[in-house]
Design a protein around this motif. Structure first.
Motif, short mmCIF file in Angstrom:
data_model
loop_
_atom_site.label_atom_id
_atom_site.label_comp_id
_atom_site.label_asym_id
_atom_site.label_seq_id
_atom_site.Cartn_x
_atom_site.Cartn_y
_atom_site.Cartn_z
N SER A 1 0.31 -92.88 28.76
CA SER A 1 -0.87 -93.11 29.39
C SER A 1 -0.99 -94.21 30.46
O SER A 1 -1.78 -93.97 31.34
CB SER A 1 -1.93 -93.50 28.27
N SER A 2 -0.18 -95.12 30.45
CA SER A 2 -0.29 -96.30 31.28
C SER A 2 1.25 -97.02 31.21
O SER A 2 2.01 -96.61 30.20
CB SER A 2 -1.39 -97.33 30.85
N LYS A 3 1.25 -97.87 31.95
CA LYS A 3 2.51 -99.04 31.94
C LYS A 3 2.69 -99.51 30.49
O LYS A 3 1.92 -99.80 29.90
CB LYS A 3 2.45 -100.19 33.00
N ILE A 4 4.29 -99.31 30.10
CA ILE A 4 4.59 -99.96 28.81
C ILE A 4 5.38 -101.06 29.05
O ILE A 4 6.07 -101.10 30.10
CB ILE A 4 5.17 -98.86 27.84
N SER A 5 5.62 -101.79 28.03
CA SER A 5 6.37 -103.03 28.12
C SER A 5 7.98 -102.48 27.84
O SER A 5 8.24 -101.49 27.39
CB SER A 5 5.91 -103.94 27.06
N GLN A 6 8.71 -103.65 28.01
CA GLN A 6 10.13 -103.38 27.90
C GLN A 6 10.30 -103.15 26.50
O GLN A 6 11.20 -102.31 25.87
CB GLN A 6 11.04 -104.31 28.36
N GLU A 7 9.72 -103.72 25.66
CA GLU A 7 9.75 -103.61 24.06
C GLU A 7 9.45 -102.40 23.55
O GLU A 7 10.14 -101.83 22.80
CB GLU A 7 8.86 -104.73 23.40
N GLU A 8 8.11 -101.74 24.17
CA GLU A 8 7.70 -100.43 23.97
C GLU A 8 9.06 -99.44 24.32
O GLU A 8 9.21 -98.58 23.74
CB GLU A 8 6.73 -100.12 24.53
N LYS A 9 9.66 -99.65 25.52
CA LYS A 9 10.66 -98.71 25.89
C LYS A 9 11.84 -98.87 25.06
O LYS A 9 12.42 -97.81 24.37
CB LYS A 9 11.26 -99.07 27.41
N ASP A 10 12.17 -100.01 24.35
CA ASP A 10 13.25 -100.27 23.56
C ASP A 10 13.13 -99.58 22.13
O ASP A 10 13.85 -99.00 21.40
CB ASP A 10 13.58 -101.86 23.22
N GLU A 11 11.86 -99.74 21.80
CA GLU A 11 11.39 -99.08 20.41
C GLU A 11 11.50 -97.59 20.42
O GLU A 11 11.83 -96.80 19.52
CB GLU A 11 9.72 -99.42 19.95
N TYR A 12 11.09 -97.02 21.69
CA TYR A 12 11.00 -95.51 21.92
C TYR A 12 12.63 -95.21 22.08
O TYR A 12 12.78 -94.09 21.16
CB TYR A 12 10.37 -95.15 23.27
N LEU A 13 13.24 -95.88 22.72
CA LEU A 13 14.75 -95.53 22.76
C LEU A 13 15.39 -95.54 21.28
O LEU A 13 16.27 -94.54 21.00
CB LEU A 13 15.58 -96.55 23.68
N PHE A 14 15.01 -96.72 20.61
CA PHE A 14 15.62 -96.55 19.37
C PHE A 14 15.18 -95.21 18.40
O PHE A 14 16.00 -94.79 17.49
CB PHE A 14 15.12 -97.82 18.54
N GLU A 15 13.85 -94.95 18.57
CA GLU A 15 13.42 -93.91 17.86
C GLU A 15 14.30 -92.37 18.13
O GLU A 15 14.83 -91.67 17.38
CB GLU A 15 11.95 -93.67 18.23
N LEU A 16 14.61 -92.52 19.53
CA LEU A 16 15.30 -91.30 20.06
C LEU A 16 16.84 -91.41 19.46
O LEU A 16 17.19 -90.42 19.03
CB LEU A 16 15.57 -91.50 21.53
N TYR A 17 17.35 -92.50 19.39
CA TYR A 17 18.72 -92.60 18.72
C TYR A 17 18.74 -92.31 17.33
O TYR A 17 19.56 -91.53 16.78
CB TYR A 17 19.08 -94.12 18.83
N ILE A 18 17.62 -92.59 16.70
CA ILE A 18 17.64 -92.27 15.02
C ILE A 18 17.54 -90.69 14.92
O ILE A 18 18.12 -90.09 14.18
CB ILE A 18 16.34 -92.85 14.46
N GLY A 19 16.56 -90.02 15.79
CA GLY A 19 16.61 -88.67 15.83
C GLY A 19 17.61 -87.97 16.09
O GLY A 19 18.13 -86.80 15.48
N ILE A 20 18.57 -88.30 17.12
CA ILE A 20 19.83 -87.77 17.68
C ILE A 20 20.94 -87.91 16.58
O ILE A 20 21.48 -86.71 16.20
CB ILE A 20 20.34 -88.56 19.04
N ASP A 21 20.87 -89.03 15.92
CA ASP A 21 21.83 -89.30 14.89
C ASP A 21 21.59 -88.30 13.55
O ASP A 21 22.64 -87.66 12.99
CB ASP A 21 21.72 -90.79 14.38
N ARG A 22 20.61 -88.35 13.30
CA ARG A 22 19.96 -87.23 12.35
C ARG A 22 20.22 -85.71 12.42
O ARG A 22 20.89 -85.19 11.73
CB ARG A 22 18.50 -87.34 11.73
N GLY A 23 19.92 -85.48 13.63
CA GLY A 23 20.12 -84.07 14.34
C GLY A 23 21.94 -83.74 14.04
O GLY A 23 21.97 -82.78 13.69
N VAL A 24 22.50 -84.61 14.76
CA VAL A 24 23.94 -84.49 14.87
C VAL A 24 24.57 -84.51 13.77
O VAL A 24 25.56 -83.69 13.44
CB VAL A 24 24.49 -85.41 15.78
#
Length: 275
Positions: A40-63
């Motif tokens: 919706s609007s600009k996000i902080s680096q911390e929020e980007k890192d959190e999102y990337l971490f969530e993507l990693y978790i999903g990828i690991d579970r899926g693989v």
């Protein structure tokens, strides 16, 4: 399902919505596609890192799930072979006063151990590592696109978070004027489906979502509202998120029938491949 969304939440954890929430969608994702996350609007680096971490978790579970299914037959054969080897070894080499029982227990334990050991080994196999690296490389290169229409969803979630639990419980059940209607689109349908995946990770949420479309009488509404109030008070359910989901799927005219009920039944009756 191809959308990637980040919905900020003032009270509680932000909603990280993406195809990697579901194991099957993770494996079906084309690693050559570029990931663009709508915000919706600009996000902080911390929020980007959190999102990337969530993507990693999903990828690991899926693989991990995918490789175990792919290698299931070899795992089963190895376990069966281990059972037979140990069983016959115990039967003919080591004599004991209680035949069969000891052999069965030890052989079963050996087979189970081999099954788990093979599963752990599969997760580190070359094919699994290759798939995991491909997807995580895509996640690392994810871009963020501002979509101001998400502000409406975030504001609604904030309103639900700030609402008294008593009033919110009644609204979810159709009283107190019901929940606010959200204009329907393909994107809101995608978001609703992602939120449903998150809700379905809690058995209480699943039961509530399944039951809500069947509630019609005032007595049923009162009973259900009291149950929601009790569960929310004990922090066993996320009532605002549940309310947001209902707002995203309910029909404009009837609020709780037509589109809402049909959408609920179709989605809840689907057998989850995950989660």
């Amino acid at each position: 399902m191809i959308g990637f969304y980040l919905i900020k939440r003032t009270f509680g954890k932000s909603l990280f919505l993406h195809p990697f929430l579901k194991k099957k969608w993770t494996i079906d994702w084309d690693p050559d596609k570029h990931i663009v996350t709508e915000i919706s609007s600009k996000i902080s680096q911390e929020e980007k890192d959190e999102y990337l971490f969530e993507l990693y978790i999903g990828i690991d579970r899926g693989v991990n799930s995918w490789i175990q299914e792919l290698k299931y037959i070899p795992r089963f054969i190895n376990s069966a072979a281990a059972f037979l080897v140990v069983y016959f070894f115990m039967s003919f080499v080591i004599r004991d006063p209680i035949p069969v029982i000891d052999e069965l227990l030890i052989a079963s334990a050996a087979a189970f151990g081999i099954f788990l050991w093979t599963a752990a080994r599969n997760k580190k196999s070359n094919i699994a590592m290759k798939k995991r690296i491909e997807l995580k490389n895509q996640a690392d290169q994810a871009a963020f696109k501002i979509e101001e229409s998400f502000l409406e969803t975030e504001e609604l979630l904030l309103e639900l978070d700030e609402m008294s639990t008593v009033t919110l419980a009644d609204k979810v059940c159709g009283d107190e004027g019901g929940l606010k209607y959200v204009e329907k689109s393909e994107k809101t349908a995608n978001i609703a489906e992602y939120i449903l995946i998150l809700l379905n990770r809690n058995e209480k949420h699943k039961k509530i979502i399944r039951r809500l479309p069947t509630i019609n009488t005032d007595r049923e509404k009162t009973s259900m509202s009291a149950q929601l109030l009790n569960l929310a008070g004990k922090r066993k359910i996320d009532l605002p998120l549940l309310a947001l989901y209902r707002s995203l799927i309910m029909d404009k005219k009837t609020s709780e029938t037509a589109f809402g009920n049909t959408f609920d039944k179709e989605m809840i009756e689907q057998k989850p491949t995950e989660n």
